[in-house]
Design an enzyme around this catalytic site. Structure first.
Site, PDB file in Angstrom:
ATOM      1  N   CYS A  27      36.866  47.541  41.260  1.00 26.37           N
ATOM      2  CA  CYS A  27      35.527  47.112  40.819  1.00 26.37           C
ATOM      3  C   CYS A  27      34.483  47.397  41.901  1.00 26.37           C
ATOM      4  CB  CYS A  27      35.591  45.624  40.472  1.00 26.37           C
ATOM      5  SG  CYS A  27      34.004  44.831  40.229  1.00 26.37           S
ATOM      6  N   CYS A  37      32.221  44.457  42.841  1.00 29.11           N
ATOM      7  CA  CYS A  37      32.985  43.496  43.654  1.00 29.11           C
ATOM      8  C   CYS A  37      32.945  43.895  45.127  1.00 29.11           C
ATOM      9  CB  CYS A  37      34.437  43.434  43.181  1.00 29.11           C
ATOM     10  SG  CYS A  37      34.648  42.880  41.475  1.00 29.11           S
TER      11      CYS A  37
END
Length: 103
Positions: A31, A34
Site C-alpha cells: 500500500c 500506507c
C-alpha cells in the site's frame, strides 16, 4: 520508542492493558499511501513517548483482526483508550489529525 509491529495475540495483550492511548495503523506492505503515513507515525511515537503507544498491524497477515475492526480500506489508523475504540481516520491525513486521535 519506535512503532511496534504487532500481531493479533500481541494486540489483545497491549490494547486492554495500556495505561496510555494506543494508536494502531492497519496497513499492508504493498500500500503506497500506507508508506506515506508511516514516517509521520514514527515521529508521533518518538515525540509523544510515554503519552502514547503506536503500533502497526499488517492486514494481510492479520485478516481476522482487520475484520474485527471493520477495516475496509487502508491505511486506517484507530486510537484506543481504556481498551476501547476512541477515534479512527482513513487515508493519508496530516500529522495534527493523527495527534487528535490521542487528545
Amino acid at each position: 520508542m519506535s512503532v511496534q509491529l504487532i500481531n493479533e495475540q500481541q494486540f489483545d495483550e497491549i490494547i486492554p492493558n495500556s495505561a496510555v492511548p494506543v494508536i494502531v495503523d492497519f496497513y499492508a506492505d504493498w500500500c503506497q499511501p500506507c508508506k506515506r503515513i508511516a514516517p509521520v507515525l514514527e515521529e508521533i511515537s518518538n515525540e509523544a513517548e510515554g503519552r502514547v503507544v503506536v503500533c502497526k498491524v499488517n492486514v494481510d497477515d492479520n485478516q481476522k483482526l482487520a475484520a474485527r475492526f471493520s477495516v475496509m480500506s487502508i491505511p486506517i489508523v484507530i486510537s484506543f483508550k481504556n481498551g476501547s475504540v476512541y477515534k479512527r481516520v482513513v487515508g493519508v491525513v496530516p500529522k495534527d489529525e493523527l495527534l487528535a486521535l490521542i487528545e
